[in-house]
Design a protein around this motif. Structure first.
Motif, PDB file in Angstrom:
ATOM      1  N   PHE A 148       0.763  -0.993  -0.115  1.00  0.00           N
ATOM      2  CA  PHE A 148       0.098  -0.050   0.006  1.00  0.00           C
ATOM      3  C   PHE A 148       0.793   1.230   0.040  1.00  0.00           C
ATOM      4  CE2 PHE A 148      -3.377  -2.636   2.074  1.00  0.00           C
ATOM      5  CZ  PHE A 148      -4.143  -2.869   0.719  1.00  0.00           C
ATOM      6  N   ALA A 149       1.977   1.051   0.640  1.00  0.00           N
ATOM      7  CA  ALA A 149       2.988   2.351   0.858  1.00  0.00           C
ATOM      8  C   ALA A 149       3.622   2.479  -0.600  1.00  0.00           C
ATOM      9  CB  ALA A 149       4.003   2.262   1.800  1.00  0.00           C
ATOM     10  N   ALA A 150       3.873   1.679  -1.389  1.00  0.00           N
ATOM     11  CA  ALA A 150       4.561   1.682  -2.649  1.00  0.00           C
ATOM     12  C   ALA A 150       3.435   2.124  -3.640  1.00  0.00           C
ATOM     13  CB  ALA A 150       4.846   0.354  -3.043  1.00  0.00           C
ATOM     14  N   PHE A 151       2.065   1.859  -3.463  1.00  0.00           N
ATOM     15  CA  PHE A 151       1.032   2.235  -4.288  1.00  0.00           C
ATOM     16  C   PHE A 151       0.823   3.991  -3.921  1.00  0.00           C
ATOM     17  CE2 PHE A 151      -0.621  -2.080  -5.194  1.00  0.00           C
ATOM     18  CZ  PHE A 151      -0.666  -1.840  -6.740  1.00  0.00           C
ATOM     19  N   ALA A 152       0.874   4.363  -2.779  1.00  0.00           N
ATOM     20  CA  ALA A 152       0.942   5.592  -2.321  1.00  0.00           C
ATOM     21  C   ALA A 152       1.929   6.286  -2.833  1.00  0.00           C
ATOM     22  CB  ALA A 152       0.754   5.607  -0.751  1.00  0.00           C
ATOM     23  N   ILE A 153       2.970   6.088  -2.829  1.00  0.00           N
ATOM     24  CA  ILE A 153       4.293   6.740  -3.392  1.00  0.00           C
ATOM     25  C   ILE A 153       3.842   6.892  -4.903  1.00  0.00           C
ATOM     26  CG2 ILE A 153       6.844   6.616  -3.905  1.00  0.00           C
ATOM     27  CD1 ILE A 153       7.225   5.146  -1.175  1.00  0.00           C
ATOM     28  N   ILE A 154       3.467   5.990  -5.458  1.00  0.00           N
ATOM     29  CA  ILE A 154       3.197   5.871  -6.990  1.00  0.00           C
ATOM     30  C   ILE A 154       2.410   7.047  -7.496  1.00  0.00           C
ATOM     31  CG2 ILE A 154       2.468   4.602  -9.083  1.00  0.00           C
ATOM     32  CD1 ILE A 154       3.843   2.274  -7.985  1.00  0.00           C
ATOM     33  N   LEU A 155       1.258   6.973  -6.698  1.00  0.00           N
ATOM     34  CA  LEU A 155       0.222   8.013  -6.751  1.00  0.00           C
ATOM     35  C   LEU A 155       0.593   9.332  -6.476  1.00  0.00           C
ATOM     36  CD1 LEU A 155      -2.949   5.858  -5.246  1.00  0.00           C
ATOM     37  CD2 LEU A 155      -2.404   6.539  -7.805  1.00  0.00           C
ATOM     38  N   ALA A 156       1.315   9.456  -5.386  1.00  0.00           N
ATOM     39  CA  ALA A 156       2.052  10.953  -5.141  1.00  0.00           C
ATOM     40  C   ALA A 156       2.934  11.519  -6.358  1.00  0.00           C
ATOM     41  CB  ALA A 156       2.640  10.854  -3.731  1.00  0.00           C
TER      42      ALA A 156
END
Length: 206
Positions: free
Chosen positions: A87-95
């Motif tokens: 989830f953190a990786a997806f958050a970084i990608i979206l950011a």
């Protein structure tokens, strides 16, 4: 008093623990620890035979090494940690995508301004430096605010952690560097494209 032991970590939390003689607290399962000099699993048959000599009717539920027991106790938490990492990786990608889109759009909006500057005699490298400096200031301000907010949140959840530091410098540095690089690329590409605008067309538009 048989002995004194330190705090025991149980499911990630420290707690006081006391060992009492089995005669004082009979009943329930009993754990037997065997220290070996070689492979612990190689003594499985010997341990079973030793238990049968004491009482043939005693059931042996399982035989495992301390490492296997430790992995079994913490396996759910490893799954949680992996899920949080995904989830953190997806958050970084979206950011990163959002950051690139916003900064690139704002820079592209200055295409006419950049063309006018070049038409009035400004060199492309100076214009690029000006736009990059303005974008860098925004990125630095955002990183400072983000790190400050992260430290405040980590102070709240620090009490939930055992044996781990909530402040992971490599993680903070890596994420900050990644977002800063993406932001600078988002500034550079539209600004570079804007410097190639025909100055005459820019002046006519004005």
């Amino acid at each position: 008093v048989v002995g004194i032991v330190g705090d025991v970590s149980e499911r990630g939390r420290a707690r006081d623990y006391a060992y009492v003689p089995f005669a004082q607290s009979p009943g329930g399962p009993v754990d037997i620890f065997v220290r070996t000099n070689g492979d612990p699993l190689g003594l499985t048959n010997g341990v079973r035979a030793a238990v049968r000599e004491v009482d043939p009717d005693l059931p042996i539920v399982s035989l495992m090494t301390v490492e296997q027991q430790h992995n079994g106790n913490y396996s759910p938490y490893k799954v949680y940690a992996m899920s949080m990492a995904v989830f953190a990786a997806f958050a970084i990608i979206l950011a990163a995508i959002g950051l690139y889109g916003v900064i690139a759009y704002n820079t592209a909006q200055r295409t006419r301004e950049i063309g006018v500057r070049i038409a009035l005699g400004a060199e492309a490298k100076h214009v690029l430096g000006l736009v990059a400096a303005q974008g860098t200031r925004l990125v630095v301000a955002g990183i400072i605010l983000g790190l400050g907010g992260s430290f405040l949140v980590l102070r709240v959840i620090q009490s939930m952690l055992f044996g781990a530091s909530p402040i992971d410098v490599p993680i903070f540095a890596g994420v900050s560097t990644l977002l800063a690089t993406i932001a600078l690329v988002a500034v550079w590409i539209p600004a570079r494209r804007a410097t190639r605008v025909d100055p005459i067309e820019a002046l006519r538009a004005e």
